[in-house]
Design a protein around this motif. Structure first.
Motif, short mmCIF file in Angstrom:
data_model
loop_
_atom_site.label_atom_id
_atom_site.label_comp_id
_atom_site.label_asym_id
_atom_site.label_seq_id
_atom_site.Cartn_x
_atom_site.Cartn_y
_atom_site.Cartn_z
N PRO A 1 0.74 -1.26 -0.04
CA PRO A 1 0.05 0.02 0.06
C PRO A 1 0.73 1.24 0.05
N VAL A 2 0.44 2.21 -0.62
CA VAL A 2 1.22 3.58 -0.74
C VAL A 2 0.34 4.77 -0.25
N HIS A 3 -1.05 4.65 -0.58
CA HIS A 3 -2.12 5.62 -0.10
C HIS A 3 -2.78 5.48 1.24
N SER A 4 -2.87 4.24 1.22
CA SER A 4 -3.80 3.97 2.36
C SER A 4 -3.04 4.15 3.82
N TYR A 5 -3.97 4.35 4.83
CA TYR A 5 -3.67 4.76 6.09
C TYR A 5 -2.19 4.07 6.49
N ARG A 6 -1.33 4.82 6.86
CA ARG A 6 -0.04 4.35 7.17
C ARG A 6 0.38 4.09 8.79
N GLY A 7 -0.55 4.64 9.48
CA GLY A 7 -0.07 4.21 10.86
C GLY A 7 0.06 2.86 11.18
N LYS A 8 0.92 2.71 12.36
CA LYS A 8 1.20 1.47 12.86
C LYS A 8 1.01 1.18 14.37
N LEU A 9 0.74 -0.02 14.78
CA LEU A 9 0.79 -0.32 16.16
C LEU A 9 2.13 -0.38 16.67
N SER A 10 2.22 -0.39 18.09
CA SER A 10 3.78 -0.04 18.76
C SER A 10 4.81 -1.22 18.33
N CYS A 11 4.16 -2.22 17.83
CA CYS A 11 5.00 -3.33 17.34
C CYS A 11 5.51 -2.92 16.08
N GLY A 12 4.99 -2.00 15.33
CA GLY A 12 5.48 -1.97 14.19
C GLY A 12 4.72 -2.41 12.71
N ILE A 13 3.49 -2.99 13.18
CA ILE A 13 2.53 -3.56 12.16
C ILE A 13 1.35 -2.51 11.97
N GLY A 14 1.19 -2.66 10.60
CA GLY A 14 0.05 -2.09 9.96
C GLY A 14 -0.98 -2.47 8.86
N LEU A 15 -1.48 -1.88 8.30
CA LEU A 15 -2.22 -2.31 6.99
C LEU A 15 -1.11 -2.75 5.90
N GLY A 16 -1.64 -3.93 5.38
CA GLY A 16 -0.73 -4.43 4.35
C GLY A 16 0.26 -5.33 4.85
N ASP A 17 0.55 -5.63 6.17
CA ASP A 17 1.47 -6.52 6.64
C ASP A 17 0.84 -7.65 6.85
N ALA A 18 1.90 -8.76 7.26
CA ALA A 18 1.12 -10.15 7.38
C ALA A 18 0.51 -10.30 8.63
N LEU A 19 -0.83 -10.70 8.69
CA LEU A 19 -1.56 -11.11 9.84
C LEU A 19 -0.86 -11.91 10.93
N ILE A 20 -0.22 -12.80 10.38
CA ILE A 20 0.44 -14.04 11.29
C ILE A 20 1.44 -13.29 12.03
N ASP A 21 1.96 -12.11 11.60
CA ASP A 21 3.13 -11.65 12.26
C ASP A 21 2.83 -11.20 13.72
N LEU A 22 1.56 -10.63 13.57
CA LEU A 22 0.93 -10.11 14.61
C LEU A 22 0.58 -11.02 16.01
N LEU A 23 0.50 -12.22 15.41
CA LEU A 23 0.52 -13.30 16.69
C LEU A 23 1.30 -13.16 17.63
N SER A 24 2.76 -12.85 17.36
CA SER A 24 3.95 -12.78 18.54
C SER A 24 3.86 -11.71 19.24
#
Length: 197
Positions: free
Chosen positions: A126-149
């Protein structure tokens, strides 16, 4: 005398579960929110807004007499959805222009949700979608499975999204509408923060 802005709506503001998304704080009043919107209005007739770092968005407001409903923001330039990579028309249902939705209950912000409206080819992002991230550095477009850790996630089969618990309480995460057990390779398509009840 200039008015003090209570908050700034930004496409780079962090995702803070149970607190805010895109800089919009949960529990803010509709009155304050609408005053803030005035700073970002770029076309009154078409109800177009541009937040800090965002593309131009069209807004649809639907709030009932009880103060329940919300404000939906969609990307105005449908080309930014990259519809032409996969579909024959910008009006195709798969070319979803939804970008941000602010849900209100009893005249206060109850939840804020951001969608990844862009489609892209493998290897893109993504280039134009919302770019904000969680404190762990994960946001829109990132792998959902990575959030499990980083977060406890429980899949809500009825709604088709994950509800976070523990330190990420007040966060909902949407992938492809199915469990990671059924399809492990999912991108985060939407993030929502809401008041924990």
């Amino acid at each position: 005398m200039s008015e003090v802005i209570g908050f700034e709506i930004s496409w780079d503001a962090p995702v803070e579960p149970s607190k805010s998304l895109a800089g919009v704080p949960l529990a803010a009043s509709v009155g304050e929110l609408e005053k803030i919107f005035d700073f970002y209005l770029v076309d009154t007739d078409k109800a177009l807004y541009q937040f800090k770092g965002s593309p131009v968005l069209s807004m649809a407001k639907d709030i009932d007499a009880n103060g329940d409903g919300g404000y939906g923001f969609s990307v105005f330039d449908r080309q930014l959805t990259n519809w032409n990579l996969f579909f024959d028309s910008p009006e195709h249902g798969g070319a979803d222009p939804r970008a941000l939705y602010i849900i209100v209950r009893s005249w206060k912000v109850f939840a804020v949700k951001a969608w990844m409206f862009e489609k892209y080819l493998e290897g893109g992002g993504p280039v134009h979608s919302y770019r904000g991230k969680l404190s762990c550095g994960i946001g829109l477009g990132d792998a959902l499975i990575d959030l499990l850790s980083h977060a406890q996630l429980e899949f809500d089969e009825e709604e088709g999204w994950y509800v976070a618990e523990g330190s990420y309480d007040g966060l909902e995460v949407t992938g492809y509408g199915v469990s990671l057990d059924d399809e492990s390779d999912q991108a985060i398509m939407a993030l929502a923060v809401l008041i924990s009840e």
